[in-house]
Design a protein around this motif. Structure first.
Motif, PDB file in Angstrom:
ATOM      1  N   VAL A 355     -11.749   7.868 -39.505  1.00  0.00           N
ATOM      2  CA  VAL A 355     -12.412   8.823 -40.399  1.00  0.00           C
ATOM      3  C   VAL A 355     -11.883  10.224 -40.090  1.00  0.00           C
ATOM      4  N   PRO A 356     -11.426  10.971 -41.082  1.00  0.00           N
ATOM      5  CA  PRO A 356     -10.924  12.328 -40.817  1.00  0.00           C
ATOM      6  C   PRO A 356     -12.027  13.253 -40.327  1.00  0.00           C
ATOM      7  N   ALA A 357     -11.620  14.339 -39.686  1.00  0.00           N
ATOM      8  CA  ALA A 357     -12.588  15.266 -39.095  1.00  0.00           C
ATOM      9  C   ALA A 357     -13.480  15.918 -40.138  1.00  0.00           C
ATOM     10  N   SER A 358     -13.041  15.969 -41.389  1.00  0.00           N
ATOM     11  CA  SER A 358     -13.827  16.601 -42.448  1.00  0.00           C
ATOM     12  C   SER A 358     -14.976  15.730 -42.947  1.00  0.00           C
ATOM     13  N   HIS A 359     -15.067  14.480 -42.500  1.00  0.00           N
ATOM     14  CA  HIS A 359     -16.122  13.562 -42.931  1.00  0.00           C
ATOM     15  C   HIS A 359     -16.990  13.157 -41.738  1.00  0.00           C
ATOM     16  N   ASN A 360     -18.224  12.831 -42.021  1.00  0.00           N
ATOM     17  CA  ASN A 360     -19.107  12.359 -40.952  1.00  0.00           C
ATOM     18  C   ASN A 360     -19.906  11.123 -41.379  1.00  0.00           C
ATOM     19  N   SER A 361     -19.322  10.297 -42.258  1.00  0.00           N
ATOM     20  CA  SER A 361     -19.952   9.025 -42.616  1.00  0.00           C
ATOM     21  C   SER A 361     -18.896   8.114 -43.215  1.00  0.00           C
ATOM     22  N   THR A 362     -19.199   6.803 -43.191  1.00  0.00           N
ATOM     23  CA  THR A 362     -18.305   5.824 -43.785  1.00  0.00           C
ATOM     24  C   THR A 362     -19.107   4.566 -44.104  1.00  0.00           C
TER      25      THR A 362
END
Length: 410
Positions: A355-362
């Motif tokens: 997950v890229p640093a710009s996201h905080n969920s998946t």
């Protein structure tokens, strides 16, 4: 009052001499201690791989000094149930141990490493198995990287008792999990190597094992930004003396911290330290029976990097769930995250999502209904360090006749 003043001055003088290197111990002698090999003998290892591992362990011990005044070796198999091939006091030469290892048969069954580690802990401290009290303990775990049960808690118990843990993984396994399981520093105690190249690490591992067998070894583990744990083998008893620990930030002698511990202590955790700082530690055993030399270690605390916080599991379905987390904050920005998910019981493959640093969920897909999972979110930083947080989650059954508790709709 005069007695306690004189005692304090004497301790201060001994600690000062220990820090300066003036007080020297006796010259190095023949290593003494108990060495236990834990081999993955389960069905997850091919017969060819087991034969190569068996040959490697035999070559590892062949030149080592074994005998009543030196090292003792034992072999335990990992399988459905742990199995001891031979106890510590059965063989008194490297050649005899080598022959016994080469004659060992693969046990097959499940890979219950956690169960075998708990058994190994009992054997390392059981006089009935030939273990000797008061001497260094070393465990060498050779694995293909997998286990059907948790290894973290029993491995930590071993380290808390002062056992030095070496891990040899034949090309598979989770780097973060095995790094945490091995003694610190991981680069000295953890080896990833192909089963056909095990001979490459033999000389280095032999030397490291013999170093760990030197008596009175002070070990460092669980190094964080503001603390770390120390452990040592039992050198004293409650009625035969006490320990004095001193902690000094490098170059700041006037800000030392001191702790006195009873003679039956084998560990201490320093907390409230400064991040990214070198500390010099001196352990001074004070015995009323014999003279014991001080022990030294230098520890560098980690940079203060905050990892992910508050893992949130939502939109849970029989075959999917959303994993969210509070992003890492601190002086160093995370480069990205890795989400790892695997069933808590019964084995099964692990899922990894970058997950890229710009996201905080998946959203995690392809799960099994009515199954408990362990979810781990790891933040990677530019420095190369990683910080992780784990949580448990359970998928509902496939019965859609009524919504499970907490159902949030499509």
């Amino acid at each position: 009052m005069l007695f306690w003043t004189a005692l304090s001055l004497a301790l201060s003088l001994r600690l000062a001499l220990a820090r300066s290197g003036v007080e020297r111990g006796p010259p190095a002698s023949v290593p003494q201690g108990d060495l236990l090999f834990l081999l993955d003998s389960s069905a997850s290892v091919s017969h060819y791989e087991f034969s190569r591992v068996r040959e490697f362990v035999g070559q590892l011990v062949a030149p080592m000094p074994l005998g009543s005044g030196a090292l003792h070796a034992s072999l335990v198999h990992v399988g459905s149930q742990p199995y001891m091939e031979f106890p510590f006091n059965q063989y008194n030469s490297g050649q005899a141990v080598q022959d016994a290892i080469r004659a060992a048969a693969q046990r097959m069954g499940d890979t219950n490493t956690g169960l075998a580690l708990a058994y190994a802990k009992e054997q390392l401290f059981a006089e009935a198995a030939g273990a000797r009290p008061g001497l260094p303990k070393v465990l060498v775990w050779v694995t293909d990287g997998g286990s059907s049960d948790p290894v973290g808690p029993p491995m930590q118990e071993l380290k808390d008792l002062g056992v030095t843990i070496f891990i040899v993984s034949t090309g598979r396994g989770n780097l973060l999990q095995l790094s945490a399981a091995a003694s610190a520093p991981a680069e000295k105690h953890l080896h990833f190597v192909d089963v056909d190249d095990l001979h490459i690490i033999t000389p280095e591992l032999q030397s490291s094992i013999l170093d760990a067998m030197q008596p009175q070894q002070l070990h460092v583990s669980e190094v964080l930004s503001r603390g770390f744990r120390l452990s040592w083998p039992p050198l004293l008893m409650a009625d035969s003396g006490y320990y004095v620990l001193e902690l000094v930030p490098r170059g700041e002698l006037g800000t030392s911290r001191r702790q006195q511990l009873p003679g039956n202590a084998t560990g201490w955790t320093w907390t409230g330290l400064s991040p990214d700082t070198d500390y010099d530690v001196v352990l001074l055993p004070e015995s009323n029976i014999r003279l014991l030399r001080p022990q030294h270690v230098r520890v560098h605390t980690l940079q203060e990097e905050a990892g992910p916080e508050r893992i949130i599991i939502s939109h849970t379905r029989p075959r999917s769930m959303r994993v969210s987390w509070a992003p890492a904050v601190g002086p160093e920005i995370a480069l990205g995250y890795q989400v790892q998910l695997g069933p808590l019981r019964g084995g099964g493959s692990l899922q990894h999502v970058e997950v890229p640093a710009s996201h905080n969920s998946t959203m995690i897909q392809g799960l099994a209904p009515c199954t408990a999972y362990l979810v781990t979110v790891t933040a990677a930083f530019r420095s190369g360090r990683e910080r992780a947080l784990s949580a448990k989650a359970c998928t509902p059954s496939g019965d859609r006749t009524r919504a499970p508790p907490g159902h949030q709709g499509p």
